[in-house]
Design an enzyme around this catalytic site. Structure first.
Site, PDB file in Angstrom:
ATOM      1  N   LYS A  62       9.057  13.118 -34.286  1.00 21.44           N
ATOM      2  CA  LYS A  62      10.469  13.395 -34.584  1.00 21.44           C
ATOM      3  C   LYS A  62      10.941  14.686 -33.911  1.00 21.44           C
ATOM      4  CE  LYS A  62      14.501  13.369 -36.465  1.00 21.44           C
ATOM      5  NZ  LYS A  62      15.567  12.500 -36.019  1.00 21.44           N
TER       6      LYS A  62
ATOM      7  N   ARG B 231      21.691   8.076 -36.088  1.00 18.36           N
ATOM      8  CA  ARG B 231      22.695   9.030 -35.607  1.00 18.36           C
ATOM      9  C   ARG B 231      23.911   8.945 -36.517  1.00 18.36           C
ATOM     10  NH1 ARG B 231      23.160   5.876 -30.190  1.00 18.36           N
ATOM     11  NH2 ARG B 231      22.957   4.304 -31.809  1.00 18.36           N
ATOM     12  N   GLU B 232      24.419  10.086 -36.946  1.00 18.61           N
ATOM     13  CA  GLU B 232      25.649  10.060 -37.742  1.00 18.61           C
ATOM     14  C   GLU B 232      26.743   9.407 -36.910  1.00 18.61           C
ATOM     15  OE1 GLU B 232      26.654  13.936 -39.358  1.00 18.61           O
ATOM     16  OE2 GLU B 232      24.580  14.227 -39.938  1.00 18.61           O
TER      17      GLU B 232
ATOM     18  N   CYS C 145      20.880  18.458 -36.833  1.00 15.61           N
ATOM     19  CA  CYS C 145      19.545  18.104 -36.347  1.00 15.61           C
ATOM     20  C   CYS C 145      19.114  18.901 -35.123  1.00 15.61           C
ATOM     21  CB  CYS C 145      19.478  16.608 -36.067  1.00 15.61           C
ATOM     22  SG  CYS C 145      19.534  15.656 -37.586  1.00 15.61           S
TER      23      CYS C 145
ATOM     24  N   ARG D 185      28.386  20.841 -39.566  1.00 14.45           N
ATOM     25  CA  ARG D 185      27.263  21.781 -39.576  1.00 14.45           C
ATOM     26  C   ARG D 185      26.840  22.090 -38.135  1.00 14.45           C
ATOM     27  NH1 ARG D 185      23.447  18.721 -43.802  1.00 14.45           N
ATOM     28  NH2 ARG D 185      24.184  16.969 -42.561  1.00 14.45           N
TER      29      ARG D 185
ATOM     30  N   LYS E  23      27.896  15.477 -56.542  1.00 13.42           N
ATOM     31  CA  LYS E  23      27.722  14.387 -55.567  1.00 13.42           C
ATOM     32  C   LYS E  23      27.390  13.085 -56.289  1.00 13.42           C
ATOM     33  CE  LYS E  23      26.199  15.843 -51.309  1.00 13.42           C
ATOM     34  NZ  LYS E  23      25.230  16.309 -50.328  1.00 13.42           N
TER      35      LYS E  23
ATOM     36  N   ASN F 221      13.747  14.844 -30.753  1.00 10.75           N
ATOM     37  CA  ASN F 221      15.019  15.577 -30.832  1.00 10.75           C
ATOM     38  C   ASN F 221      15.065  16.722 -29.821  1.00 10.75           C
ATOM     39  OD1 ASN F 221      16.107  13.956 -32.733  1.00 10.75           O
ATOM     40  ND2 ASN F 221      16.323  15.497 -34.317  1.00 10.75           N
TER      41      ASN F 221
ATOM     42  N   GLY G 168      29.450  19.501 -21.166  1.00 10.96           N
ATOM     43  CA  GLY G 168      30.537  20.002 -22.004  1.00 10.96           C
ATOM     44  C   GLY G 168      30.106  21.164 -22.866  1.00 10.96           C
TER      45      GLY G 168
HETATM   46  N1  LIG Z   1      21.939  14.020 -40.500  1.00 12.36           N
HETATM   47  C1  LIG Z   1      21.262  13.347 -39.590  1.00 12.36           C
HETATM   48  O1  LIG Z   1      21.814  12.763 -38.644  1.00 12.36           O
HETATM   49  C2  LIG Z   1      19.748  13.255 -39.685  1.00 12.36           C
HETATM   50  C3  LIG Z   1      19.079  12.292 -38.916  1.00 12.36           C
HETATM   51  C4  LIG Z   1      17.689  12.212 -39.026  1.00 12.36           C
HETATM   52  C5  LIG Z   1      17.009  13.091 -39.849  1.00 12.36           C
HETATM   53  N2  LIG Z   1      17.684  14.031 -40.561  1.00 12.36           N
HETATM   54  C6  LIG Z   1      16.923  14.910 -41.451  1.00 12.36           C
HETATM   55  O2  LIG Z   1      17.030  14.405 -42.788  1.00 12.36           O
HETATM   56  C7  LIG Z   1      17.066  15.485 -43.730  1.00 12.36           C
HETATM   57  C8  LIG Z   1      18.345  15.412 -44.551  1.00 12.36           C
HETATM   58  O3  LIG Z   1      19.453  15.540 -43.665  1.00 12.36           O
HETATM   59  P1  LIG Z   1      20.941  15.273 -44.155  1.00 12.36           P
HETATM   60  O4  LIG Z   1      21.824  15.375 -42.978  1.00 12.36           O
HETATM   61  O5  LIG Z   1      20.965  14.040 -44.986  1.00 12.36           O
HETATM   62  O6  LIG Z   1      21.144  16.549 -45.086  1.00 12.36           O
HETATM   63  P2  LIG Z   1      22.224  16.744 -46.259  1.00 12.36           P
HETATM   64  O7  LIG Z   1      22.352  18.203 -46.432  1.00 12.36           O
HETATM   65  O8  LIG Z   1      23.426  15.924 -45.973  1.00 12.36           O
HETATM   66  O9  LIG Z   1      21.508  16.101 -47.522  1.00 12.36           O
HETATM   67  C9  LIG Z   1      20.449  16.685 -48.184  1.00 12.36           C
HETATM   68  C10 LIG Z   1      20.660  16.421 -49.664  1.00 12.36           C
HETATM   69  O10 LIG Z   1      19.504  16.872 -50.365  1.00 12.36           O
HETATM   70  C11 LIG Z   1      19.961  17.398 -51.607  1.00 12.36           C
HETATM   71  N3  LIG Z   1      18.899  18.265 -52.143  1.00 12.36           N
HETATM   72  C12 LIG Z   1      18.499  19.477 -51.695  1.00 12.36           C
HETATM   73  N4  LIG Z   1      17.504  19.950 -52.450  1.00 12.36           N
HETATM   74  C13 LIG Z   1      17.260  19.007 -53.398  1.00 12.36           C
HETATM   75  C14 LIG Z   1      16.363  18.919 -54.462  1.00 12.36           C
HETATM   76  N5  LIG Z   1      15.491  19.900 -54.695  1.00 12.36           N
HETATM   77  N6  LIG Z   1      16.384  17.825 -55.246  1.00 12.36           N
HETATM   78  C15 LIG Z   1      17.268  16.824 -55.008  1.00 12.36           C
HETATM   79  N7  LIG Z   1      18.167  16.864 -54.013  1.00 12.36           N
HETATM   80  C16 LIG Z   1      18.158  17.939 -53.211  1.00 12.36           C
HETATM   81  C17 LIG Z   1      21.229  18.138 -51.258  1.00 12.36           C
HETATM   82  O11 LIG Z   1      22.051  18.355 -52.389  1.00 12.36           O
HETATM   83  C18 LIG Z   1      21.862  17.163 -50.259  1.00 12.36           C
HETATM   84  O12 LIG Z   1      22.712  16.238 -50.891  1.00 12.36           O
HETATM   85  C19 LIG Z   1      16.930  16.764 -42.894  1.00 12.36           C
HETATM   86  O13 LIG Z   1      15.595  17.104 -42.833  1.00 12.36           O
HETATM   87  C20 LIG Z   1      17.432  16.324 -41.523  1.00 12.36           C
HETATM   88  O14 LIG Z   1      16.898  17.099 -40.492  1.00 12.36           O
HETATM   89  C21 LIG Z   1      19.056  14.112 -40.513  1.00 12.36           C
END
Ligand SMILES: NC(=O)c1ccc[n+]([C@@H]2O[C@H](COP(=O)([O-])OP(=O)(O)OC[C@H]3O[C@@H](n4cnc5c(N)ncnc54)[C@H](O)[C@@H]3O)[C@@H](O)[C@H]2O)c1
Length: 449
Positions: free
Chosen positions: A222, A155-156, A278, A345, A35, A226, A271
């Site tokens: 949080k 939000r994504e 999340c 996911r 990455k 959600n 739907g």
């Molecule tokens: N995706 C969303 O819309 C969203 C919104 C708000 C909060 N969150 C929260 O944020 C967090 C991350 O979500 P995400 O969607 O970005 O996940 P993701 O899986 O896309 O990203 C997580 C990243 O962390 C890296 N990682 C894992 N272990 C690691 C380590 N020990 N050292 C360094 N890097 C490491 C992974 O390789 C990955 O790239 C989660 O807790 C999620 O619930 C996500």
């Protein structure tokens, strides 16, 4: 301010890029070296509208860099934002091993005191564990750490805009020093003093609320937010089932409900239900936390049960329309858990494919962004180059993600491509009357199809 971001997934990448956008010096790292290599070479490992522009500008102005060495990244920042994944364990609890792993590296590699901020979604009281871990792991170095929680609400699909124009910034802190440091980081966002990469003229909106709480409360905010939104979706889905039985129209019902400001119109779409990284896992982790704390939060379990049933309800509709599913060619539009992302996911579409494959269907799917990721987890289905290709010779065409692109398709052309003009719309994206007018048999959720 010098900021380190650990974990460059959806949240970490947007966080790092946006902090750089508002003027901070940011170093991002991840234990997935592929990455980081992609990012270093100018690529972006995820699809998120507008993010490429923000990253390119910040890199050009040397405010954003990526490095493979977590130790190096830790040294660079005064504040360290933890954005690693917190996936669900089989029992529903959040897997916090990545947070623990990061705590160990931060504690052993830091050469000066740091503010360590949880941005990942974690159960309440994780901050206390993080603080304890940092102190245990830094036994030999003697470096001190402050811990804070700064949950992320982006939000994504609209993540850059959400990050830069939040309705609130929540910070859970233990003292004024941490609060001050975080306020300094967010000042341009709070005062709306940045060159917005999303809008040429930002829409008028109230200034973001700066919400300072304890760390436990911030973590709880949080999960509670959600889970509430997930419940709202499940509620709308139950009303949709009832509307279907009673000959009412869920769109008419939720539109009027949403006009009441106490209810609000968002997250009332009927739907296939919610998915993504999340809602499903946060709901499960919240139920687990409640149980462990001796609180019976059965209503959340119901929201989860209702959501899981949506796939069965849809398959029932498909079975009713097709009679026999086995051996039938089915087109599928949409694989991402929601539009404008490539994230699959916990996507309902993936669950749906598994259910239909079990019934013996042949599936040809199309998604504007998520096909590459889908191919990794669903190698057993065919992938179409366009939405029209997915419809060729299909006896049914299913809509599983509400991409705008699907709304605008030439439905006359789709009608001609299909073996049988049958649409099952799992997102209530299209209008029953129009589809009928075009000669389709059309089914959706909670409407008089
Ligand atoms: N995706 C969303 O819309 C969203 C919104 C708000 C909060 N969150 C929260 O944020 C967090 C991350 O979500 P995400 O969607 O970005 O996940 P993701 O899986 O896309 O990203 C997580 C990243 O962390 C890296 N990682 C894992 N272990 C690691 C380590 N020990 N050292 C360094 N890097 C490491 C992974 O390789 C990955 O790239 C989660 O807790 C999620 O619930 C996500």
């Amino acid at each position: 301010m010098k900021i380190s971001v650990i974990g460059t997934g959806y949240v970490g990448l947007v966080t790092g890029a946006c902090f750089a956008e508002i003027g901070h010096d940011v170093v991002c790292t991840d234990n997935d070296t592929a990455k980081i290599k992609t990012l270093e070479s100018g690529g972006i490992p995820i699809y998120e509208p507008g993010l490429d522009k923000v990253i390119a500008r910040a890199r050009k102005e040397k405010r954003l860099s990526f490095c493979e060495s977590t130790a190096q990244a830790v040294s660079a920042g005064d504040a360290i934002f933890i954005c690693v994944g917190t996936p669900p364990l089989p029992n529903g609890d959040a897997d916090l091993s990545a947070i623990d792993h990061v705590a160990r590296i931060v504690a052993t590699e830091a050469k000066s005191p740091k503010l360590v901020v949880e941005k990942s979604t974690v159960p309440a009281r994780t901050g206390q564990e993080l603080k304890r871990a940092l102190s245990v792991y830094s036994r030999k170095t003697g470096i001190s750490f402050q811990v804070a929680s700064n949950p992320e609400f982006l939000r994504e699909g609209t993540a850059v805009g959400d990050f830069l124009h939040p309705d609130r910034v929540v910070v859970g802190v233990e003292d004024e020093k941490a609060e001050k440091q975080l306020k300094e980081i967010y000042r341009p966002v709070l005062e709306k003093k940045f060159d917005c990469p999303v809008h040429s003229d930002c829409p008028k909106s109230p200034d973001p609320a700066w919400v300072v709480t304890t760390i436990n409360s911030a973590e709880l905010i949080k999960h509670a937010s959600n889970s509430f939104l997930a419940m709202k979706i499940s509620y709308a889905n139950m009303v949709a089932d009832l509307a279907e039985r009673l000959g009412a129209d869920i769109g008419e019902v939720t539109r009027a409900m949403g006009l009441d400001p106490r209810i609000g119109g968002a997250f009332l779409s009927a739907g296939l239900g919610f998915g993504g990284f999340c809602f499903p896992k946060d709901l499960q982790a919240f139920v687990f936390l409640a149980e462990r704390s001796g609180v019976d939060f059965t209503m959340l379990k119901e929201a989860e049960r209702i959501n899981k049933q949506r796939i069965d309800r849809f398959v029932e509709k498909i079975r009713e329309a097709l009679w026999v599913i086995r051996g039938k060619q089915i087109g599928l539009l949409g694989l991402a858990f929601k539009p404008n992302t490539d994230d699959i996911r916990f996507a309902p579409a993936v669950e749906l494919v598994h259910a239909l494959l079990e019934e013996g269907a042949h599936i040809r799917a199309y998604d504007p962004q998520a096909m590459e990721r889908a191919q990794e987890v669903l190698p057993q289905i065919e992938y179409a180059k366009t939405a029209y290709d997915a419809a060729v010779n299909a006896e049914a065409l299913l809509i599983a993600t509400e991409w705008d692109e699907f709304r605008k398709l030439d439905w006359n052309r789709i009608h001609d491509e299909m073996a049988r003009p049958l649409i099952l719309d799992g997102r209530n994206l299209l209008t029953p009357k129009e589809m009928k007018h075009l000669g389709f048999e059309y089914h959706s959720f909670g409407r008089r199809d």
